[in-house]
Design a protein around this motif. Sequence first.
Motif, short mmCIF file in Angstrom:
data_model
loop_
_atom_site.label_atom_id
_atom_site.label_comp_id
_atom_site.label_asym_id
_atom_site.label_seq_id
_atom_site.Cartn_x
_atom_site.Cartn_y
_atom_site.Cartn_z
N TRP A 1 0.97 -1.31 -0.10
CA TRP A 1 -0.05 -0.04 0.13
C TRP A 1 0.98 1.17 -0.09
CZ3 TRP A 1 -0.71 3.80 3.86
CH2 TRP A 1 -1.79 4.58 3.71
N PHE A 2 2.01 1.26 0.86
CA PHE A 2 2.72 2.34 0.79
C PHE A 2 3.27 2.79 -0.46
CE2 PHE A 2 3.29 2.33 5.44
CZ PHE A 2 2.75 3.51 5.70
N ARG A 3 3.86 1.68 -1.30
CA ARG A 3 4.65 1.63 -2.62
C ARG A 3 3.31 2.10 -3.60
NH1 ARG A 3 5.38 -3.37 -3.69
NH2 ARG A 3 3.78 -3.56 -5.07
N GLU A 4 2.38 1.47 -3.75
CA GLU A 4 1.14 1.71 -4.76
C GLU A 4 0.47 3.27 -4.36
OE1 GLU A 4 -1.16 -1.57 -4.58
OE2 GLU A 4 0.52 -3.02 -5.23
N LYS A 5 0.11 3.31 -3.11
CA LYS A 5 -0.63 4.59 -3.04
C LYS A 5 -0.20 5.71 -2.47
CE LYS A 5 -4.40 1.96 -3.72
NZ LYS A 5 -5.49 2.20 -4.58
N GLN A 6 1.23 5.77 -1.78
CA GLN A 6 1.99 6.58 -1.13
C GLN A 6 3.06 6.98 -1.74
OE1 GLN A 6 0.44 8.46 1.49
NE2 GLN A 6 -1.40 7.21 1.23
N ASN A 7 3.48 6.05 -2.75
CA ASN A 7 4.92 6.20 -3.38
C ASN A 7 6.11 6.27 -2.29
OD1 ASN A 7 4.20 6.43 -6.26
ND2 ASN A 7 3.23 8.53 -5.59
N ILE A 8 5.83 5.33 -1.56
CA ILE A 8 6.87 5.04 -0.50
C ILE A 8 7.50 3.76 -0.69
CG2 ILE A 8 7.46 5.08 1.99
CD1 ILE A 8 5.64 7.37 2.39
N TYR A 9 8.55 3.57 -0.86
CA TYR A 9 9.08 2.27 -1.05
C TYR A 9 9.92 1.75 0.05
CZ TYR A 9 11.97 -1.50 -3.01
OH TYR A 9 12.40 -2.67 -3.18
N ILE A 10 9.65 0.59 0.80
CA ILE A 10 10.11 0.06 1.94
C ILE A 10 10.84 -1.07 1.40
CG2 ILE A 10 9.63 -0.87 4.21
CD1 ILE A 10 7.12 0.87 4.42
N ASN A 11 12.37 -1.21 2.08
CA ASN A 11 13.04 -2.39 1.59
C ASN A 11 13.82 -2.73 3.11
OD1 ASN A 11 14.38 -4.33 0.19
ND2 ASN A 11 16.32 -3.16 0.12
N ILE A 12 13.57 -3.97 3.23
CA ILE A 12 14.54 -4.56 4.50
C ILE A 12 15.57 -5.34 3.90
CG2 ILE A 12 14.22 -6.00 6.68
CD1 ILE A 12 12.34 -3.47 6.39
N GLU A 13 16.70 -5.20 4.50
CA GLU A 13 18.08 -5.65 4.04
C GLU A 13 18.66 -6.47 4.88
OE1 GLU A 13 19.85 -5.80 0.95
OE2 GLU A 13 18.07 -5.04 -0.16
N PRO A 14 18.79 -7.80 4.79
CA PRO A 14 20.06 -8.45 5.77
C PRO A 14 21.74 -8.03 5.61
CG PRO A 14 19.44 -9.85 3.87
CD PRO A 14 18.62 -8.66 3.87
N ILE A 15 22.25 -7.76 6.71
CA ILE A 15 23.44 -7.47 6.33
C ILE A 15 24.27 -8.47 7.55
CG2 ILE A 15 23.26 -4.84 5.67
CD1 ILE A 15 24.03 -4.22 8.37
N THR A 16 25.64 -8.38 7.38
CA THR A 16 26.35 -9.38 8.40
C THR A 16 27.19 -8.32 9.06
OG1 THR A 16 26.39 -11.23 7.00
CG2 THR A 16 27.98 -11.05 8.81
N PHE A 17 27.15 -8.21 10.53
CA PHE A 17 27.71 -7.36 11.18
C PHE A 17 28.63 -7.92 12.44
CE2 PHE A 17 28.58 -4.17 14.72
CZ PHE A 17 29.12 -3.04 14.04
N ASP A 18 29.90 -7.93 12.46
CA ASP A 18 30.52 -8.87 13.48
C ASP A 18 30.26 -10.24 13.40
OD1 ASP A 18 32.04 -6.62 14.35
OD2 ASP A 18 30.50 -6.29 16.11
N ASP A 19 30.12 -10.92 12.16
CA ASP A 19 29.58 -12.16 11.92
C ASP A 19 28.26 -12.69 12.43
OD1 ASP A 19 32.02 -12.89 10.65
OD2 ASP A 19 33.03 -13.42 12.57
N GLU A 20 27.24 -11.78 12.61
CA GLU A 20 25.98 -11.77 13.11
C GLU A 20 25.01 -11.45 12.10
OE1 GLU A 20 24.90 -13.51 16.07
OE2 GLU A 20 27.10 -13.94 16.63
N PRO A 21 24.11 -11.83 11.57
CA PRO A 21 23.26 -11.43 10.85
C PRO A 21 22.34 -10.18 11.41
CG PRO A 21 22.36 -13.56 11.35
CD PRO A 21 23.66 -13.41 12.07
N GLU B 1 15.38 0.59 4.35
CA GLU B 1 15.53 1.64 3.47
C GLU B 1 14.02 2.11 3.30
OE1 GLU B 1 19.53 1.07 0.90
OE2 GLU B 1 17.59 0.11 0.19
N ILE B 2 14.00 3.48 3.30
CA ILE B 2 12.72 3.90 2.85
C ILE B 2 12.86 5.01 1.92
CG2 ILE B 2 10.76 5.29 3.39
CD1 ILE B 2 11.01 4.05 6.35
N ILE B 3 12.26 4.75 0.67
CA ILE B 3 12.54 5.81 -0.65
C ILE B 3 11.36 6.42 -0.80
CG2 ILE B 3 13.32 6.05 -2.83
CD1 ILE B 3 14.86 3.30 -2.74
N ASN B 4 11.28 7.85 -0.59
CA ASN B 4 9.97 8.67 -1.11
C ASN B 4 10.13 8.79 -2.81
OD1 ASN B 4 7.99 10.51 -1.44
ND2 ASN B 4 8.40 11.40 0.37
#
Length: 148
Positions: free
Chosen positions: A84-104, A109-112
Amino acid sequence: MDNFNGTNYMKNQFCSYEIAKQLKELEFDEECLCTYTKNDKRFMRNPGTNMLDEPIEDAPYYWQNSKVHESVICAPLWQQVIDWFREKQNIYINIEPITFDDEPTYIFEIINLKNGMLLNNINSSFIDPNEAREQAILKALELCQKEK
């Protein structure tokens, strides 16, 4: 997953009461499978019926904020809110996995898409991807409320 509880798993697929309430204030009016009651914040399959006690028989019920009694709020799925945010509000939400100190860990990220503004939580990550998702949605809600 030795202690898998199907009921809790399904309930956790829906956004919280607090988020559902804020979405309604932003005129979220998509079809939802479940609702919350305003007075006691109870999660229900349909108004007047406790989802956890009633078996699902026929086709699922769909509820929209514009078509339910004022005593209930529609409870959307997490992914439904992101869409709904992407389609109606033009807000893109992305959840990214990263590794920090060998821990996931997870960042969001939110892009307007209206102005190209990028927000992220690169300085604070989450161990739980669900927490990252919830925090991203709360930040997107905050952006929409500021634009109102």
